[in-house]
Design a protein around this motif. Sequence first.
Motif, PDB file in Angstrom:
ATOM      1  N   VAL A  89       0.826  -1.209   0.000  1.00 13.26           N
ATOM      2  CA  VAL A  89       0.000   0.000   0.000  1.00 13.26           C
ATOM      3  C   VAL A  89       0.859   1.258   0.000  1.00 13.26           C
ATOM      4  CG1 VAL A  89      -1.887  -1.187   1.180  1.00 13.26           C
ATOM      5  CG2 VAL A  89      -0.209   0.090   2.535  1.00 13.26           C
ATOM      6  N   ALA A  90       2.160   1.137   0.347  1.00 13.17           N
ATOM      7  CA  ALA A  90       3.055   2.295   0.330  1.00 13.17           C
ATOM      8  C   ALA A  90       3.082   2.956  -1.045  1.00 13.17           C
ATOM      9  CB  ALA A  90       4.462   1.874   0.740  1.00 13.17           C
ATOM     10  N   VAL A  91       2.843   2.171  -2.098  1.00 15.43           N
ATOM     11  CA  VAL A  91       2.846   2.705  -3.463  1.00 15.43           C
ATOM     12  C   VAL A  91       1.852   3.854  -3.591  1.00 15.43           C
ATOM     13  CG1 VAL A  91       2.332   2.171  -5.879  1.00 15.43           C
ATOM     14  CG2 VAL A  91       3.612   0.530  -4.475  1.00 15.43           C
ATOM     15  N   ILE A  92       0.699   3.721  -2.957  1.00 15.07           N
ATOM     16  CA  ILE A  92      -0.343   4.746  -3.069  1.00 15.07           C
ATOM     17  C   ILE A  92       0.125   6.061  -2.459  1.00 15.07           C
ATOM     18  CG2 ILE A  92      -2.701   5.333  -2.342  1.00 15.07           C
ATOM     19  CD1 ILE A  92      -3.367   2.397  -2.504  1.00 15.07           C
ATOM     20  N   GLY A  93       0.994   5.979  -1.450  1.00 13.88           N
ATOM     21  CA  GLY A  93       1.493   7.193  -0.808  1.00 13.88           C
ATOM     22  C   GLY A  93       2.233   8.118  -1.751  1.00 13.88           C
ATOM     23  N   PHE A  94       2.839   7.564  -2.802  1.00 12.25           N
ATOM     24  CA  PHE A  94       3.564   8.401  -3.755  1.00 12.25           C
ATOM     25  C   PHE A  94       2.615   9.223  -4.641  1.00 12.25           C
ATOM     26  CE2 PHE A  94       6.630   4.931  -2.921  1.00 12.25           C
ATOM     27  CZ  PHE A  94       7.668   5.693  -2.443  1.00 12.25           C
ATOM     28  N   PHE A  95       1.342   8.868  -4.644  1.00 14.79           N
ATOM     29  CA  PHE A  95       0.349   9.577  -5.462  1.00 14.79           C
ATOM     30  C   PHE A  95      -0.490  10.554  -4.638  1.00 14.79           C
ATOM     31  CE2 PHE A  95       1.412   5.840  -7.849  1.00 14.79           C
ATOM     32  CZ  PHE A  95       1.257   6.174  -9.187  1.00 14.79           C
ATOM     33  N   ARG A  96      -0.204  10.683  -3.340  1.00 21.43           N
ATOM     34  CA  ARG A  96      -1.099  11.419  -2.445  1.00 21.43           C
ATOM     35  C   ARG A  96      -1.304  12.874  -2.869  1.00 21.43           C
ATOM     36  NH1 ARG A  96       1.281  14.221   1.757  1.00 21.43           N
ATOM     37  NH2 ARG A  96      -0.561  13.829   3.047  1.00 21.43           N
ATOM     38  N   LEU A 105      -1.088  14.136  -5.824  1.00 20.78           N
ATOM     39  CA  LEU A 105      -1.846  14.173  -7.081  1.00 20.78           C
ATOM     40  C   LEU A 105      -3.330  13.910  -6.846  1.00 20.78           C
ATOM     41  CD1 LEU A 105       0.642  12.100  -9.271  1.00 20.78           C
ATOM     42  CD2 LEU A 105       0.292  14.579  -9.355  1.00 20.78           C
ATOM     43  N   ILE A 106      -3.626  13.177  -5.782  1.00 16.95           N
ATOM     44  CA  ILE A 106      -5.015  12.790  -5.507  1.00 16.95           C
ATOM     45  C   ILE A 106      -5.690  13.760  -4.541  1.00 16.95           C
ATOM     46  CG2 ILE A 106      -6.481  11.002  -4.493  1.00 16.95           C
ATOM     47  CD1 ILE A 106      -4.380   8.951  -5.463  1.00 16.95           C
ATOM     48  N   LEU A 107      -4.988  14.151  -3.478  1.00 14.98           N
ATOM     49  CA  LEU A 107      -5.613  14.945  -2.420  1.00 14.98           C
ATOM     50  C   LEU A 107      -5.489  16.457  -2.607  1.00 14.98           C
ATOM     51  CD1 LEU A 107      -4.717  12.898   0.788  1.00 14.98           C
ATOM     52  CD2 LEU A 107      -6.825  12.865  -0.547  1.00 14.98           C
ATOM     53  N   ASN A 108      -4.745  16.904  -3.612  1.00 19.21           N
ATOM     54  CA  ASN A 108      -4.638  18.343  -3.850  1.00 19.21           C
ATOM     55  C   ASN A 108      -5.868  18.928  -4.513  1.00 19.21           C
ATOM     56  OD1 ASN A 108      -2.220  18.771  -2.645  1.00 19.21           O
ATOM     57  ND2 ASN A 108      -1.013  18.958  -4.503  1.00 19.21           N
ATOM     58  N   GLU A 109      -6.726  18.066  -5.058  1.00 21.66           N
ATOM     59  CA  GLU A 109      -7.952  18.549  -5.684  1.00 21.66           C
ATOM     60  C   GLU A 109      -8.911  19.047  -4.601  1.00 21.66           C
ATOM     61  OE1 GLU A 109      -8.270  18.810  -8.878  1.00 21.66           O
ATOM     62  OE2 GLU A 109      -6.342  17.870  -9.289  1.00 21.66           O
ATOM     63  N   LYS A 110      -9.604  20.144  -4.867  1.00 24.04           N
ATOM     64  CA  LYS A 110     -10.475  20.742  -3.858  1.00 24.04           C
ATOM     65  C   LYS A 110     -11.938  20.802  -4.307  1.00 24.04           C
ATOM     66  CE  LYS A 110      -6.638  23.615  -2.268  1.00 24.04           C
ATOM     67  NZ  LYS A 110      -6.300  22.747  -1.153  1.00 24.04           N
ATOM     68  N   ASN A 111     -12.223  20.236  -5.429  1.00 22.07           N
ATOM     69  CA  ASN A 111     -13.581  20.359  -5.976  1.00 22.07           C
ATOM     70  C   ASN A 111     -14.393  19.074  -5.858  1.00 22.07           C
ATOM     71  OD1 ASN A 111     -13.021  23.024  -6.799  1.00 22.07           O
ATOM     72  ND2 ASN A 111     -12.009  22.256  -8.655  1.00 22.07           N
ATOM     73  N   GLY A 112     -14.066  18.239  -4.902  1.00 21.68           N
ATOM     74  CA  GLY A 112     -14.821  17.000  -4.750  1.00 21.68           C
ATOM     75  C   GLY A 112     -14.443  15.996  -5.826  1.00 21.68           C
ATOM     76  N   GLU A 147      -9.736  10.448  -9.671  1.00 26.17           N
ATOM     77  CA  GLU A 147     -10.201   9.060  -9.782  1.00 26.17           C
ATOM     78  C   GLU A 147      -9.230   8.221 -10.608  1.00 26.17           C
ATOM     79  OE1 GLU A 147     -12.430   8.003  -7.973  1.00 26.17           O
ATOM     80  OE2 GLU A 147     -14.257   9.198  -7.915  1.00 26.17           O
ATOM     81  N   VAL A 148      -8.691   8.829 -11.665  1.00 31.77           N
ATOM     82  CA  VAL A 148      -7.730   8.102 -12.513  1.00 31.77           C
ATOM     83  C   VAL A 148      -6.472   7.764 -11.720  1.00 31.77           C
ATOM     84  CG1 VAL A 148      -6.179   8.311 -14.494  1.00 31.77           C
ATOM     85  CG2 VAL A 148      -8.569   9.012 -14.703  1.00 31.77           C
ATOM     86  N   PHE A 149      -5.973   8.731 -10.956  1.00 30.06           N
ATOM     87  CA  PHE A 149      -4.765   8.480 -10.157  1.00 30.06           C
ATOM     88  C   PHE A 149      -5.026   7.452  -9.059  1.00 30.06           C
ATOM     89  CE2 PHE A 149      -3.039  12.678 -11.701  1.00 30.06           C
ATOM     90  CZ  PHE A 149      -1.934  12.130 -12.336  1.00 30.06           C
ATOM     91  N   ILE A 150      -6.220   7.455  -8.484  1.00 24.44           N
ATOM     92  CA  ILE A 150      -6.566   6.427  -7.505  1.00 24.44           C
ATOM     93  C   ILE A 150      -6.505   5.047  -8.153  1.00 24.44           C
ATOM     94  CG2 ILE A 150      -8.472   5.420  -6.174  1.00 24.44           C
ATOM     95  CD1 ILE A 150      -9.317   8.216  -5.396  1.00 24.44           C
ATOM     96  N   ALA A 151      -7.087   4.929  -9.348  1.00 25.41           N
ATOM     97  CA  ALA A 151      -7.100   3.649 -10.052  1.00 25.41           C
ATOM     98  C   ALA A 151      -5.679   3.176 -10.357  1.00 25.41           C
ATOM     99  CB  ALA A 151      -7.909   3.762 -11.336  1.00 25.41           C
ATOM    100  N   VAL A 152      -4.841   4.081 -10.876  1.00 24.93           N
ATOM    101  CA  VAL A 152      -3.455   3.718 -11.215  1.00 24.93           C
ATOM    102  C   VAL A 152      -2.689   3.290  -9.961  1.00 24.93           C
ATOM    103  CG1 VAL A 152      -1.255   4.616 -12.055  1.00 24.93           C
ATOM    104  CG2 VAL A 152      -3.377   5.189 -13.251  1.00 24.93           C
ATOM    105  N   ALA A 153      -2.830   4.066  -8.877  1.00 24.91           N
ATOM    106  CA  ALA A 153      -2.114   3.765  -7.638  1.00 24.91           C
ATOM    107  C   ALA A 153      -2.537   2.418  -7.060  1.00 24.91           C
ATOM    108  CB  ALA A 153      -2.349   4.877  -6.620  1.00 24.91           C
TER     109      ALA A 153
END
Length: 348
Positions: free
Chosen positions: A257-264, A266-273, A279-285
């Motif tokens: 699961v550490a792999v997902i941490g490298f995408f954080r 890219l995923i959590l910087n979005e502020k518009n819900g 969603e794409v980065f979540i899928a890839v991670a």
Amino acid sequence: MEETNQEKGTKLGGFLNKWGFLGAIVFAIAGVLFTLAPIFTVELKWYVGEEKMKDWIPVNLIDAFKGDYANKVWSWAVITLLVLVVLGIALALVGKFLKGKVSDGLKVGGTFAFILALCMLFITKEAFNSTMQWEIENYNGIEANWGFAASLASLAFATVASISTTDSAKNTTTQSIAEDGMLIALAFVLNFIKLFAMPTGGSVNFQMLPLFIIALRRGPARGLIAGGLVYGLLTCITDGYGLYTFPFDYFIGFGSVAVIGFFRTLILNEKNGYNVKGEVFIAVACILATLVRFVGGCTSSMVLYGYDFNAAALYNVGYVGISGAISMVALMALYGPLLKVNKLFPTK
């Protein structure tokens, strides 16, 4: 004015972050040197007439290369142990002199290598045990010697020193520890709610989802610790398959699961819900993390259970792939609420 405990903790954290790489290297080298001392004691028993005779043979890792106990499994285990230590040292050095997220990723990789090397000591013990059973008829057992304990302790200190150099280690708070603890407990509960179970181990469930969230919220280092070490060791003990299964099935399996941490970011910087990019980065991670867990499961099946690659891949894809897929879908569905949580309780 006297320093507060928090200020002292901050200073200690800064010191470890700056010089922890040196401690990791020193302890890793010490771990290898201790393996040159007797790490196992082999007990032999036989009778001369009616008199019972005993002998204890001290063994170290050099014996794997001297041919005293010629066996491919024993030699393979020793080589893997040494390669992992060298890799950990190299990543600790390179990670120190690079900047940014690449540096943190290399430091996590070094920690990963040190922990696997630590686990390989147990695999080496099992491999040597197997070798002696085949080669000596009056073999009576094997016990860990002082060199084994000293090497184990040294590699454990190398792991702690290595993880202390990561950015995630600097941002540890009581709140973050409590949050990780609750998510680990949730994963542990979800492990018992099985959609279906495989005949020789492994099941389809949602246990990966809380671990995905830890890595997403806290980064790769915390994902590795929470998933691979804490949750991995907890489930390894309770599953009852033996600690020799820990490196591949549990540490790599849940540390993936550490792999997902490298995408954080890219995923959590979005502020518009909910949004397509996140969603794409979540899928890839999640796919990459599941692939790492799949590799760990296949390696375990081949090394510990004697499967060939095709059989190992077929067995593991049946539950690893499905578990990863359903956890990925659940995480994508929870993306909007996770953004709101991260806004209320931001992580660095």
